[in-house]
Structures are given as structure tokens and as C-alpha cells.
Write a protein that holds these residues in place. Structure first.
Motif, short mmCIF file in Angstrom:
data_model
loop_
_atom_site.label_atom_id
_atom_site.label_comp_id
_atom_site.label_asym_id
_atom_site.label_seq_id
_atom_site.Cartn_x
_atom_site.Cartn_y
_atom_site.Cartn_z
N GLY A 136 0.79 -1.22 0.00
CA GLY A 136 0.00 0.00 0.00
C GLY A 136 0.83 1.28 0.00
O GLY A 136 0.32 2.35 -0.33
N VAL A 137 2.10 1.15 0.36
CA VAL A 137 2.99 2.30 0.42
C VAL A 137 3.64 2.58 -0.94
O VAL A 137 3.88 3.74 -1.30
N LYS A 138 3.89 1.53 -1.71
CA LYS A 138 4.65 1.67 -2.95
C LYS A 138 4.10 2.72 -3.92
O LYS A 138 4.87 3.49 -4.50
N PRO A 139 2.76 2.83 -4.11
CA PRO A 139 2.27 3.84 -5.04
C PRO A 139 2.54 5.28 -4.59
O PRO A 139 2.58 6.19 -5.43
N GLY A 140 2.74 5.47 -3.30
CA GLY A 140 2.91 6.83 -2.77
C GLY A 140 4.31 7.19 -2.35
O GLY A 140 4.53 8.26 -1.80
N GLY A 192 -0.15 11.25 -2.84
CA GLY A 192 -1.44 10.75 -2.37
C GLY A 192 -1.51 10.52 -0.88
O GLY A 192 -1.17 11.38 -0.07
N GLY A 193 -1.96 9.32 -0.51
CA GLY A 193 -2.19 9.01 0.89
C GLY A 193 -0.94 9.08 1.73
O GLY A 193 -0.97 9.56 2.88
N VAL A 194 0.18 8.62 1.20
CA VAL A 194 1.43 8.64 1.96
C VAL A 194 1.85 10.08 2.24
O VAL A 194 2.28 10.42 3.35
N ALA A 195 1.71 10.96 1.24
CA ALA A 195 2.05 12.37 1.43
C ALA A 195 1.15 13.00 2.49
O ALA A 195 1.60 13.81 3.31
N ARG A 196 -0.13 12.61 2.49
CA ARG A 196 -1.04 13.19 3.48
C ARG A 196 -0.71 12.69 4.88
O ARG A 196 -0.80 13.46 5.86
N ILE A 197 -0.34 11.44 5.03
CA ILE A 197 0.05 10.93 6.35
C ILE A 197 1.27 11.68 6.85
O ILE A 197 1.33 12.07 8.03
N ILE A 213 7.89 6.44 8.65
CA ILE A 213 8.38 5.06 8.51
C ILE A 213 7.85 4.19 9.64
O ILE A 213 7.37 3.07 9.43
N ALA A 214 7.93 4.71 10.88
CA ALA A 214 7.50 3.92 12.04
C ALA A 214 6.00 3.65 12.00
O ALA A 214 5.55 2.53 12.32
N VAL A 215 5.21 4.65 11.62
CA VAL A 215 3.76 4.46 11.53
C VAL A 215 3.43 3.40 10.48
O VAL A 215 2.59 2.52 10.71
N LEU A 216 4.07 3.46 9.33
CA LEU A 216 3.79 2.52 8.25
C LEU A 216 4.21 1.10 8.62
O LEU A 216 3.46 0.14 8.39
N GLU A 217 5.39 0.95 9.19
CA GLU A 217 5.87 -0.40 9.50
C GLU A 217 5.11 -1.02 10.67
O GLU A 217 4.80 -2.22 10.64
N ARG A 265 -7.18 4.14 7.30
CA ARG A 265 -6.41 3.04 6.73
C ARG A 265 -5.86 3.43 5.36
O ARG A 265 -6.52 4.13 4.57
N LEU A 266 -4.65 2.97 5.09
CA LEU A 266 -4.07 3.05 3.76
C LEU A 266 -4.27 1.67 3.13
O LEU A 266 -3.77 0.66 3.65
N THR A 267 -5.04 1.62 2.05
CA THR A 267 -5.37 0.33 1.45
C THR A 267 -4.15 -0.30 0.78
O THR A 267 -3.13 0.37 0.55
N GLU A 268 -4.28 -1.56 0.40
CA GLU A 268 -3.21 -2.26 -0.29
C GLU A 268 -2.93 -1.65 -1.66
O GLU A 268 -1.87 -1.90 -2.25
N ASP A 269 -3.88 -0.85 -2.17
CA ASP A 269 -3.70 -0.16 -3.44
C ASP A 269 -3.16 1.25 -3.28
O ASP A 269 -2.97 1.97 -4.25
N GLY A 270 -2.95 1.69 -2.02
CA GLY A 270 -2.39 3.01 -1.76
C GLY A 270 -3.39 4.11 -1.55
O GLY A 270 -3.01 5.30 -1.49
N ALA A 271 -4.68 3.79 -1.41
CA ALA A 271 -5.69 4.80 -1.17
C ALA A 271 -5.88 4.99 0.33
O ALA A 271 -5.87 4.02 1.11
#
Length: 429
Positions: A146-150, A169-174, A393-397, A421-427
């Protein structure tokens, strides 16, 4: 920078504290330069007095018609004037030599800092939270589906080269939400004043917080002489440079969210994958300006402020006190806070909180005036509250799921507009 008077008064202690940092004795060399400088100054003052006395006698000799004495005195004035200029120039050269030497010597450790050669000798002082037990093998942040697209390293490399990242997208917003949470926590609950600072500074600011002259290669300089800040410690601390602050105004507690820039000189081969070690990154910095009597208590307080961010996000961490061989150049004592990264199966540094004593204040001539007393140097402290990218990084892992999605910490949800939630598709949903 060090107080030359303290070195004169107790050179043995100065050398003993340097030895704790693994450095050889320097007091003899320092005091030899200091003695030469003071001798030149005294000689210049003596020559100036002789010049002044001769100048007064010139007129009297002229009035008496004593031409020989007049010429002798006039020649003496000329001679002493040249001697004064030469001695002042030599004294200035010794003064610069002394200043350059003192500028290149690291701060002296507090007595309670543990002995040690490197990070292996740091001492853990507390631990919070229990690392999550995964029913699958957790991966590093850049490997989460889910992180790779962002999190785009290839495009960033095309734009800027290695050790850059483009967030979408979602990663930038987090990432943005984490910085906002930190600022709001520090300003509303911890009593820090939010401050927006420049990211370009003059030489003097970098000298003030000891990035120059010793660590020039660690930072970036523009073609017209500005430096890109490696952290807003530089700008926040230098707000009191050249000032005399009333004691009643202390402590001054500030926080700032800025872009930071580091060349990462000497880090070749370290953390080359992912966004753990970047040339450009964001940090929420904390800086405190205090009296000497309160700086150690403020150090503990600032450490708690940084730890509070991780506790709010539910991220396990441990806090260590750095040993003498692992402390930064300007620190007298440092706490490192290390967050648990399940993808690496280890704790990694996310904040360093340091008390610098009057080391930086002397470099930037930052003082305070006690009630009814003479001005004295303030004490300065700085610490990450936190490094935003490493917190991401810590939040995602820690929030990763078996299907490649990521569950957000509950405390972060209000800054994400209710998304959890960050979906497996990166949303981000």
C-alpha cells in the motif's frame, strides 16, 4: 566555544574531560597561544603609553626651541606608532588563532555522561510500549504494498539523484498529518511557541550552532553564500544571538516545522534503501533557551515532550543516554529516542535531545541579565520533536497488515480527516 578563563583556572580538569571524549590534552597548546596573545596586548599597551608620553613632550620641546629634542621625540612618536600597529596586528593574529582552535574543540561532557567509545556503549534508561507480535513477516516501509504507489524513489532520483523521495497521495497526506500532530501537541500541551523560520542562513548562524567551521562538508551552501539549514536548531537558537535577555523572559521554548538539508557526508553505504537517510527531509524541532541552573531539568522536560509524540501514536520506543564517544560535537549530554521498526527488527533513532550548556551561547554571544546581576551566558538545548520522515516510517511499519494495507494510529485520525487506513492499493480511506 570554551571559556578561556576556565581553561586558565583549571587546565587539568579541561584535559580530563577532553580525555573522556577520547581526545588528547590540549590545555598546554591553548594556554601557550593565550599567553602569546596577552603578551602582545601588554606590549602594545606599553608602546602606546610611550607614544602618548612622547606626544605630550613634543610640544614642550618645540616651545623651548630645543630642535634636537623635538626631532628625537617626533621620531620616537613615529617609531612607537609603528610598533603599536605591528603589535596590535600580531595580537589580533594570535587572537584569531586562539579562537579558531577553541572553535574546533568539542563540548565537554557532563560528569554523569557514561564512558564509552561508540553507540555500543550507550546506556538505556527506559523503554515504553511492547513491539507488536506479527502473524506474518513484517517488511520495511518501502516494501509495503500500500505504500509503494505513494513513495517514489525512481522519479525523485530522476529529478535530484540518490537519497531523495517523492511522496504522493495518501502517503504524502500521512506525512503532512504527522507534522501537524507534532506541532499541535507541542504548542497546545507542551507550551512551545510555534515559529516559522528561514531555511537559508548566513555564516554567522552556522558558526553559532557549531556547524561551522568543522562540519562545512555536512551542509549545502548556495553560490551566493547562504547555507541551507541542516535543522531549524540553527535558526531557532540564533534568534537570541547577540542579545541580552531578561531572566524573567526565560525559559524561551520554541518549535518549528521546516525542510532540512544534509549532505550525509561520510554515510556512503548506510541506509541506502528507503527514506531513512535523505538529503532533504522534514523535522519538527524543539529549542529551549534557559538559565544555567535550569538547563538539566529542561533537558529532561524536552525529552518527555519528544517521547509524548511516540506515546500518542502508540509507537514503542526506548530512550538511551549517549556515551562520551557517541555524543555530538556541541552536546554536553544527549538522550537519543529510538523507535521500534519491525521491518528492520530493531530500534532506530528518531530524536536526539541535547543540552549544550553555554557552548553555543559563547559562540553567538547570547546572554541573559539576572535580576540585579551582571549579564551571563544562557544555556541552549535542542531536540527533534520528531523527525517527520522517520515517524512516517514507524507508523507505516508498525501498522502494516498481511494484505499490504496499513492501519493508522487512532490518535492520527483527526489530522487525516477521519481516514483510518491506507489500502493495499495506496488509497487513504
Amino acid at each position: 566555544m570554551h571559556d578561556i578563563r576556565a581553561i586558565r583556572d583549571n587546565p587539568e580538569r579541561f584535559d580530563a574531560l577532553l580525555a573522556r571524549r577520547g581526545l588528547s590534552s590540549l590545555s598546554s597548546e591553548i594556554l601557550a597561544i593565550d599567553e602569546a596573545r596577552r603578551a602582545k596586548i601588554l606590549a602594545a599597551e606599553t608602546a602606546q603609553a610611550a607614544q602618548n608620553a612622547a606626544s605630550k613632550e613634543v610640544g614642550a620641546a618645540k616651545a623651548k626651541g630645543d630642535e634636537a629634542e623635538f626631532e628625537r621625540l617626533r621620531a620616537l612618536v613615529t617609531e612607537k606608532k609603528a610598533e603599536v600597529a605591528r603589535l596590535n596586528e600580531e595580537a589580533a593574529a594570535e587572537d584569531e588563532r586562539l579562537r579558531d582552535m577553541l572553535m574546533g574543540i568539542p563540548n565537554l561532557p557532563h560528569d554523569d555522561v557514561p564512558e564509552g567509545a561508540d553507540e555500543n556503549d550507550n546506556v538505556e534508561i527506559r523503554r515504553w510500549g511492547t513491539p507488536r507480535a506479527f502473524d506474518f513477516k513484517p517488511v520495511e516501509h518501502f516494501e509495503i504494498a500500500g505504500v509503494k504507489p505513494g513513495m517514489d524513489f525512481e522519479t525523485a532520483a530522476k529529478l535530484s539523484g540518490a537519497r531523495f523521495v517523492l511522496l504522493r497521495g495518501g502517503v504524502a497526506r500521512i506525512h503532512r498529518a504527522l507534522a501537524q500532530l507534532m506541532l499541535d501537541l507541542h504548542t497546545t500541551e507542551h507550551g512551545l511557541t510555534e515559529t516559522m523560520t528561514p531555511v537559508l542562513v548566513k555564516d554567522e548562524a552556522m558558526y553559532g550552532t557549531n556547524q561551522l567551521p568543522k562540519f562545512a562538508e555536512d551542509s549545502y551552501q548556495t553560490t551566493n553564500g547562504w547555507w541551507l539549514i541542516p535543522t531549524s536548531e540553527v535558526t531557532l537558537t540564533n534568534t537570541v544571538a547577540g542579545e541580552i535577555v531578561d531572566e524573567a523572559a526565560l525559559p524561551i521554548r520554541m518549535t518549528s516545522h521546516t525542510q532540512c538539508f544534509r549532505s550525509e557526508a561520510g554515510s556512503a553505504g548506510k541506509d541506502t534503501s528507503g527514506m531513512l537517510r535523505q538529503h532533504q527531509f522534514e523535522k519538527v524541532e524543539m529549542v529551549s533557551i534557559t538559565t544555567p541552573e535550569t538547563s538539566l531539568a529542561e533537558h529532561e522536560r524536552m525529552t518527555k515532550c519528544a517521547e509524548a509524540v511516540l506515546e500518542r501514536l502508540g509507537l514503542p520506543y526506548r530512550t538511551v543516554v549517549l556515551c562520551t564517544g557517541d555524543m555530538g560535537f556541541g552536546a554536553r549530554k544527549t538522550h537519543d529516542i529510538e523507535v521500534w521498526l519491525p521491518g528492520q527488527d530493531k530500534y532506530r533513532e528518531i530524536s536526539s535531545v541535547s543540552v549544550c550548556g553555554d557552548f553555543q551561547a559563547r559562540r553567538m554571544n547570547a546572554r541573559y541579565r539576572p535580576a540585579g546581576g551582571k549579564p551571563d551566558f544562557v544555556h541552549t538545548l535542542n531536540g527533534s520533536g520528531l523527525a517527520v520522515g522517520r515517524c512516517l516510517i514507524a507508523v507505516l511499519e508498525n501498522g502494516q497488515q498481511a494484505d499490504g494495507s496499513v492501519v493508522m494510529p487512532e490518535a492520527l485520525v483527526p489530522w487525516l480527516g477521519g481516514k483510518t487506513r491506507l489500502t493495499e492499493d495506496g488509497a487513504l480511506v
